[in-house]
Design a protein around this motif. Structure first.
Motif, PDB file in Angstrom:
ATOM      1  N   ARG A  60       0.829  -1.200   0.000  1.00 18.84           N
ATOM      2  CA  ARG A  60       0.000   0.000   0.000  1.00 18.84           C
ATOM      3  C   ARG A  60       0.868   1.257   0.000  1.00 18.84           C
ATOM      4  NH1 ARG A  60      -2.713   1.309   4.258  1.00 18.84           N
ATOM      5  NH2 ARG A  60      -4.171   2.629   3.124  1.00 18.84           N
ATOM      6  N   ALA A  61       1.911   1.245   0.838  1.00 20.51           N
ATOM      7  CA  ALA A  61       2.820   2.388   0.905  1.00 20.51           C
ATOM      8  C   ALA A  61       3.525   2.600  -0.432  1.00 20.51           C
ATOM      9  CB  ALA A  61       3.843   2.180   2.015  1.00 20.51           C
ATOM     10  N   LEU A  62       3.984   1.530  -1.013  1.00 24.61           N
ATOM     11  CA  LEU A  62       4.716   1.611  -2.272  1.00 24.61           C
ATOM     12  C   LEU A  62       3.827   2.129  -3.393  1.00 24.61           C
ATOM     13  CD1 LEU A  62       7.411   1.060  -3.627  1.00 24.61           C
ATOM     14  CD2 LEU A  62       6.715  -1.325  -3.916  1.00 24.61           C
ATOM     15  N   ASN A  63       2.621   1.603  -3.482  1.00 27.42           N
ATOM     16  CA  ASN A  63       1.702   2.056  -4.532  1.00 27.42           C
ATOM     17  C   ASN A  63       1.364   3.535  -4.372  1.00 27.42           C
ATOM     18  OD1 ASN A  63       1.526  -0.389  -5.902  1.00 27.42           O
ATOM     19  ND2 ASN A  63      -0.188  -1.122  -4.670  1.00 27.42           N
ATOM     20  N   ALA A  64       1.146   3.971  -3.124  1.00 26.81           N
ATOM     21  CA  ALA A  64       0.815   5.379  -2.875  1.00 26.81           C
ATOM     22  C   ALA A  64       1.980   6.287  -3.260  1.00 26.81           C
ATOM     23  CB  ALA A  64       0.451   5.577  -1.409  1.00 26.81           C
ATOM     24  N   ALA A  65       3.192   5.891  -2.879  1.00 30.41           N
ATOM     25  CA  ALA A  65       4.361   6.718  -3.170  1.00 30.41           C
ATOM     26  C   ALA A  65       4.619   6.820  -4.665  1.00 30.41           C
ATOM     27  CB  ALA A  65       5.580   6.149  -2.457  1.00 30.41           C
ATOM     28  N   ILE A  66       4.549   5.706  -5.361  1.00 29.54           N
ATOM     29  CA  ILE A  66       4.815   5.717  -6.802  1.00 29.54           C
ATOM     30  C   ILE A  66       3.732   6.493  -7.534  1.00 29.54           C
ATOM     31  CG2 ILE A  66       4.945   4.237  -8.846  1.00 29.54           C
ATOM     32  CD1 ILE A  66       6.487   2.226  -7.140  1.00 29.54           C
ATOM     33  N   GLU A  67       2.505   6.377  -7.075  1.00 27.43           N
ATOM     34  CA  GLU A  67       1.430   7.178  -7.669  1.00 27.43           C
ATOM     35  C   GLU A  67       1.724   8.667  -7.506  1.00 27.43           C
ATOM     36  OE1 GLU A  67      -3.378   8.036  -7.095  1.00 27.43           O
ATOM     37  OE2 GLU A  67      -2.435   6.379  -6.019  1.00 27.43           O
ATOM     38  N   GLU A  68       2.209   9.058  -6.322  1.00 25.36           N
ATOM     39  CA  GLU A  68       2.491  10.473  -6.061  1.00 25.36           C
ATOM     40  C   GLU A  68       3.637  10.987  -6.928  1.00 25.36           C
ATOM     41  OE1 GLU A  68       1.854  14.162  -4.663  1.00 25.36           O
ATOM     42  OE2 GLU A  68       0.599  12.407  -4.213  1.00 25.36           O
ATOM     43  N   THR A  69       4.622  10.148  -7.203  1.00 28.58           N
ATOM     44  CA  THR A  69       5.745  10.591  -8.034  1.00 28.58           C
ATOM     45  C   THR A  69       5.338  10.777  -9.486  1.00 28.58           C
ATOM     46  OG1 THR A  69       6.542   8.376  -8.673  1.00 28.58           O
ATOM     47  CG2 THR A  69       7.364   9.302  -6.575  1.00 28.58           C
ATOM     48  N   GLY A  70       4.262  10.130  -9.886  1.00 30.23           N
ATOM     49  CA  GLY A  70       3.854  10.196 -11.280  1.00 30.23           C
ATOM     50  C   GLY A  70       4.861   9.563 -12.220  1.00 30.23           C
ATOM     51  N   GLY A  71       5.728   8.729 -11.672  1.00 32.43           N
ATOM     52  CA  GLY A  71       6.763   8.099 -12.470  1.00 32.43           C
ATOM     53  C   GLY A  71       7.939   8.993 -12.780  1.00 32.43           C
ATOM     54  N   ASN A  72       7.988  10.169 -12.153  1.00 31.64           N
ATOM     55  CA  ASN A  72       9.033  11.138 -12.469  1.00 31.64           C
ATOM     56  C   ASN A  72      10.263  11.043 -11.579  1.00 31.64           C
ATOM     57  OD1 ASN A  72       7.527  12.398 -14.572  1.00 31.64           O
ATOM     58  ND2 ASN A  72       6.294  13.438 -13.020  1.00 31.64           N
ATOM     59  N   VAL A  73      10.130  10.367 -10.436  1.00 28.19           N
ATOM     60  CA  VAL A  73      11.264  10.182  -9.528  1.00 28.19           C
ATOM     61  C   VAL A  73      11.401   8.693  -9.234  1.00 28.19           C
ATOM     62  CG1 VAL A  73      12.294  10.784  -7.308  1.00 28.19           C
ATOM     63  CG2 VAL A  73      10.842  12.442  -8.483  1.00 28.19           C
ATOM     64  N   PRO A  74      12.562   8.082  -9.480  1.00 24.64           N
ATOM     65  CA  PRO A  74      12.730   6.659  -9.220  1.00 24.64           C
ATOM     66  C   PRO A  74      12.566   6.342  -7.735  1.00 24.64           C
ATOM     67  CG  PRO A  74      14.527   7.502 -10.568  1.00 24.64           C
ATOM     68  CD  PRO A  74      13.779   8.690 -10.065  1.00 24.64           C
ATOM     69  N   VAL A  75      11.935   5.210  -7.459  1.00 27.06           N
ATOM     70  CA  VAL A  75      11.740   4.763  -6.084  1.00 27.06           C
ATOM     71  C   VAL A  75      12.548   3.492  -5.849  1.00 27.06           C
ATOM     72  CG1 VAL A  75      10.074   3.853  -4.416  1.00 27.06           C
ATOM     73  CG2 VAL A  75       9.454   5.805  -5.864  1.00 27.06           C
ATOM     74  N   VAL A  76      13.380   3.520  -4.813  1.00 30.06           N
ATOM     75  CA  VAL A  76      14.131   2.350  -4.362  1.00 30.06           C
ATOM     76  C   VAL A  76      13.396   1.809  -3.141  1.00 30.06           C
ATOM     77  CG1 VAL A  76      16.346   1.482  -3.539  1.00 30.06           C
ATOM     78  CG2 VAL A  76      16.281   3.363  -5.199  1.00 30.06           C
ATOM     79  N   ALA A  77      12.869   0.603  -3.235  1.00 31.63           N
ATOM     80  CA  ALA A  77      11.980   0.063  -2.204  1.00 31.63           C
ATOM     81  C   ALA A  77      12.687  -0.968  -1.341  1.00 31.63           C
ATOM     82  CB  ALA A  77      10.757  -0.577  -2.853  1.00 31.63           C
ATOM     83  N   GLY A  78      12.537  -0.830  -0.026  1.00 33.12           N
ATOM     84  CA  GLY A  78      13.068  -1.835   0.885  1.00 33.12           C
ATOM     85  C   GLY A  78      12.337  -3.159   0.715  1.00 33.12           C
ATOM     86  N   VAL A  79      13.098  -4.233   0.527  1.00 34.21           N
ATOM     87  CA  VAL A  79      12.501  -5.558   0.305  1.00 34.21           C
ATOM     88  C   VAL A  79      13.063  -6.586   1.285  1.00 34.21           C
ATOM     89  CG1 VAL A  79      11.980  -5.091  -2.112  1.00 34.21           C
ATOM     90  CG2 VAL A  79      14.198  -6.112  -1.517  1.00 34.21           C
ATOM     91  N   GLY A  80      13.641  -6.123   2.378  1.00 30.54           N
ATOM     92  CA  GLY A  80      14.265  -7.036   3.332  1.00 30.54           C
ATOM     93  C   GLY A  80      13.257  -7.870   4.095  1.00 30.54           C
ATOM     94  N   ALA A  81      13.645  -9.106   4.390  1.00 24.80           N
ATOM     95  CA  ALA A  81      12.825 -10.027   5.175  1.00 24.80           C
ATOM     96  C   ALA A  81      13.723 -11.113   5.746  1.00 24.80           C
ATOM     97  CB  ALA A  81      11.726 -10.647   4.315  1.00 24.80           C
ATOM     98  N   LEU A  82      13.232 -11.788   6.775  1.00 23.11           N
ATOM     99  CA  LEU A  82      14.014 -12.852   7.394  1.00 23.11           C
ATOM    100  C   LEU A  82      14.188 -14.048   6.467  1.00 23.11           C
ATOM    101  CD1 LEU A  82      12.468 -12.776  10.982  1.00 23.11           C
ATOM    102  CD2 LEU A  82      14.822 -12.191  10.390  1.00 23.11           C
ATOM    103  N   ARG A  83      13.151 -14.374   5.728  1.00 28.24           N
ATOM    104  CA  ARG A  83      13.176 -15.544   4.845  1.00 28.24           C
ATOM    105  C   ARG A  83      13.451 -15.119   3.409  1.00 28.24           C
ATOM    106  NH1 ARG A  83      10.594 -20.360   6.422  1.00 28.24           N
ATOM    107  NH2 ARG A  83      10.113 -20.670   4.209  1.00 28.24           N
ATOM    108  N   THR A  84      14.205 -15.940   2.692  1.00 29.75           N
ATOM    109  CA  THR A  84      14.508 -15.644   1.298  1.00 29.75           C
ATOM    110  C   THR A  84      13.246 -15.631   0.451  1.00 29.75           C
ATOM    111  OG1 THR A  84      16.726 -16.608   1.487  1.00 29.75           O
ATOM    112  CG2 THR A  84      15.824 -16.376  -0.723  1.00 29.75           C
ATOM    113  N   ASP A  85      12.354 -16.596   0.648  1.00 34.84           N
ATOM    114  CA  ASP A  85      11.145 -16.636  -0.177  1.00 34.84           C
ATOM    115  C   ASP A  85      10.276 -15.404   0.047  1.00 34.84           C
ATOM    116  OD1 ASP A  85      10.538 -17.496   2.423  1.00 34.84           O
ATOM    117  OD2 ASP A  85       9.013 -18.914   1.773  1.00 34.84           O
ATOM    118  N   GLU A  86      10.251 -14.899   1.279  1.00 35.98           N
ATOM    119  CA  GLU A  86       9.474 -13.702   1.562  1.00 35.98           C
ATOM    120  C   GLU A  86      10.114 -12.480   0.906  1.00 35.98           C
ATOM    121  OE1 GLU A  86       7.760 -11.140   5.383  1.00 35.98           O
ATOM    122  OE2 GLU A  86       8.933 -12.964   5.717  1.00 35.98           O
ATOM    123  N   ALA A  87      11.439 -12.380   0.962  1.00 36.01           N
ATOM    124  CA  ALA A  87      12.128 -11.267   0.318  1.00 36.01           C
ATOM    125  C   ALA A  87      11.911 -11.290  -1.191  1.00 36.01           C
ATOM    126  CB  ALA A  87      13.621 -11.309   0.642  1.00 36.01           C
TER     127      ALA A  87
END
Length: 299
Positions: A60-87
């Motif tokens: 939800r956070a990622l979709n809201a942020a990217i929508e706000e940028t309008g695709g004009n500013v690149p977004v680097v998203a945190g994808v860390g997790a304890l499990r590899t499959d979750e990451a």
């Protein structure tokens, strides 16, 4: 990955006590960064409390942020997790949402070996298809990337950059030179640790991954642009004006401080996720005084 240069601003992720993201407040934060002209936005980093949010809320956070940028500013998203499959799933979510890259830390409960971290990062890059930035954050993960491991990972297809910590400013130049000598030419080398990041940029780092820029982007941009233009005096001068902020960061942590800054500046009202507590009142007063003292230097 040309966008992995300059200033990458890391905002907080406002949410309630149940971990439900306030997307309207997040969009206000992102809008400030877009208006300022930052080079990229680091969403859901440590300042963005990624480990305290569910997969659904991260998306939800990622979709809201990217929508706000309008695709004009690149977004680097945190994808860390304890499990590899979750990451992997988080990285796939980020790619599907339009993120430009994923920021991956070696988070764990059981201590990890270098081979385990290598396999973890390789799998996320391979199975998600999202460009991956190595997030070396030993202060929270208790894992430190060695020079040998960074060299190995830099040659894995899809691993494109590193976000290094800065601990001692006098060691940055030699650290950067060593990393440049052992990684591919197009591998982006950046630093976090705001109080030493001006020195990193002066030394020739590609990127400043900045907590402060997530709430005060303009003054941070002045430092970065000055360093990029070889104007060392200007870069150091602007950094020196932020010394009161760096002291509060060191004493109370950057995450608690920037949550309070967002409130003091009238951007949004939010508290960090429990068990992290807001700044104590005395520290909030000190921060308010420091911001007032800086005045026009912050705009």
């Amino acid at each position: 990955m040309a966008f992995l240069s300059g200033l990458s601003a890391f905002p907080i992720t406002p949410s309630d006590r149940d971990g439900h993201v306030d997307t309207a407040a997040l969009k206000r934060l992102v809008a400030r960064l877009c208006t300022a002209g930052v080079d990229s936005i680091g969403l859901l980093g440590s300042t963005g409390t990624y480990m305290y949010l569910s997969r659904k809320e991260r998306l939800r956070a990622l979709n809201a942020a990217i929508e706000e940028t309008g695709g004009n500013v690149p977004v680097v998203a945190g994808v860390g997790a304890l499990r590899t499959d979750e990451a992997v799933r988080l990285a796939q979510d980020a790619k599907a949402s339009g993120a430009a890259a994923g920021l991956l830390a070696a988070v764990s409960y059981a201590p990890l070996t270098e081979d385990e971290v290598f396999e973890h990062f390789s799998a996320v890059a391979r199975e998600s298809g999202l460009p991956i930035v190595i997030y070396d954050n030993p202060g929270t993960t208790h894992f430190r990337f060695t020079a040998a491991l960074v060299e190995r990972l830099s040659r894995v297809p899809g691993i494109v950059a590193i976000k290094n910590p800065t601990e001692k400013s006098e060691q940055i130049a030699s650290h950067l030179a060593q990393q440049r000598s052992t990684t591919p030419r197009d591998f982006s080398i950046g630093y976090s640790g705001d109080s030493n990041a001006a020195q990193a940029m002066i030394c020739g780092a590609d990127t400043w991954y900045s907590v402060l820029a997530g709430i005060l982007p303009d003054v941070c941009l002045r430092i970065v642009r000055a360093a990029q233009n070889g104007d060392v005096e200007n870069a150091r001068g602007n950094d020196a004006r932020l010394a009161p902020i760096w002291e509060i960061f060191k004493q109370f942590s950057s995450i608690r401080t920037v949550y309070t800054m967002a409130d003091l500046l009238g951007v949004c009202q939010a508290e960090p996720p429990r068990p992290i507590l807001p700044l104590p009142f005395s520290a909030k007063e000190k921060l308010a005084y420091s911001l007032n003292l800086l005045g026009q230097d912050l705009t």
